[in-house]
Motif scaffolding. Structure first.
Motif, mmCIF file in Angstrom:
data_model
loop_
_atom_site.group_PDB
_atom_site.id
_atom_site.type_symbol
_atom_site.label_atom_id
_atom_site.label_comp_id
_atom_site.label_asym_id
_atom_site.label_seq_id
_atom_site.Cartn_x
_atom_site.Cartn_y
_atom_site.Cartn_z
ATOM 1 N N ASP A 131 0.817 -1.219 0.000
ATOM 2 C CA ASP A 131 0.000 0.000 0.000
ATOM 3 C C ASP A 131 0.849 1.268 0.000
ATOM 4 O O ASP A 131 0.368 2.347 -0.332
ATOM 5 N N GLN A 132 2.132 1.118 0.373
ATOM 6 C CA GLN A 132 3.031 2.278 0.432
ATOM 7 C C GLN A 132 3.899 2.417 -0.805
ATOM 8 O O GLN A 132 4.740 3.316 -0.876
ATOM 9 N N THR A 133 3.739 1.542 -1.809
ATOM 10 C CA THR A 133 4.544 1.630 -3.036
ATOM 11 C C THR A 133 4.149 2.858 -3.843
ATOM 12 O O THR A 133 3.021 3.353 -3.760
ATOM 13 N N ASN A 134 5.117 3.305 -4.681
ATOM 14 C CA ASN A 134 4.915 4.542 -5.442
ATOM 15 C C ASN A 134 4.775 4.321 -6.940
ATOM 16 O O ASN A 134 4.580 5.289 -7.691
ATOM 17 N N SER A 135 4.916 3.069 -7.394
ATOM 18 C CA SER A 135 4.783 2.800 -8.822
ATOM 19 C C SER A 135 4.306 1.366 -9.021
ATOM 20 O O SER A 135 4.404 0.523 -8.114
ATOM 21 N N VAL A 136 3.808 1.112 -10.238
ATOM 22 C CA VAL A 136 3.323 -0.227 -10.560
ATOM 23 C C VAL A 136 4.485 -1.220 -10.574
ATOM 24 O O VAL A 136 4.359 -2.353 -10.095
#
Length: 245
Positions: free
Chosen positions: A145-150
């Motif tokens: 949920d804290q990732t910034n890209s696919v």
């Protein structure tokens, strides 16, 4: 009485003396072997460990005929054909017989208690395993949920699942849309953990009859050994009398 008869009586006495002495030496040997077995069973000591205690009780009970036979052989013939140095040894051995009897009696409830503790310990370990694995999945859910890209999302998911259940994400979807799929993406992992826990609990329940069978067998063996040991102690009252010493 004629001389030939006296000679025969003397030979019979000497033969009986040698036979009884041989039986007693064999008894001492059996007691020493039993002592070596006891040391091998109990060392290293791991008290409060139900598995070690349960197995140790079983090993002792299964070997209890050896010292019982040894005691009977040592006390064979009572006071006859005894050396002076044997008196103190026999007194110590007769009290050792009583100590062994009390130990066997104490093993009976301990055997049942450890049997229940072993089963409960297995159930506790399974539940702990399930909680820990579900906690790891929960942590993974937070990291995803804290990732910034696919790409970052896809890489983290693949590494976490060790590429065993790698999911090909739609690159045309936006990151918020992909994050909305996190619960469904991780549901197979949660289901696998739950399935493993249920299988382990089922196996633990299937092992209960065998555990109970060994508990009853060893408890009855301890009871029989205690009864025999008590009878030996009662029958060797002569060795505890001050007049014998």
């Amino acid at each position: 009485m004629t001389q030939p008869k006296l000679d025969r009586l003397w030979r019979a006495y000497a033969t009986q003396s040698r036979s009884i002495t041989l039986i007693r030496w064999l008894g001492y040997g059996l007691l020493l072997l039993a002592l070596l077995d006891l040391g091998a069973i109990l060392i290293p000591i791991n008290l409060m460990n139900p598995v070690w205690e349960f197995r140790s009780i079983g090993a002792i009970v299964e070997r209890i005929p050896v010292p019982l036979i040894g005691f009977v052989m040592v006390f064979w013939g009572e006071q006859e054909y005894r050396r002076p140095g044997e008196k103190l040894i026999l007194k110590a051995l007769t009290w050792l017989t009583l100590a062994l009897t009390l130990l066997l009696v104490a093993m009976i409830p301990l055997c049942f208690v450890n049997s229940m503790r072993i089963h409960n310990l297995k159930v506790e370990e399974i539940n702990t395993f399930k909680v820990q694995r579900l906690a790891l999945v929960q942590q993974l859910e937070k990291k995803l949920d804290q990732t910034n890209s696919v790409d970052e999302f896809q890489g983290l998911l693949s590494r976490a699942l060790n590429n065993r259940s790698s999911v090909a994400l739609n690159a045309n979807q936006s990151l918020p849309d992909i994050k909305a799929q996190i619960p469904s993406l991780l549901s197979p992992a949660r289901a696998a953990i739950d399935r493993q826990a249920k299988e382990a609990l089922k196996q633990a329940r299937n092992e209960q009859p065998g555990l109970l069978k060994r508990t009853i067998k060893w408890s009855l063996g301890a009871l029989i050994g205690a009864v025999v040991g008590l009878r030996i102690w009662q029958s060797t009252r002569w060795a505890r009398k001050k007049s014998y010493l």
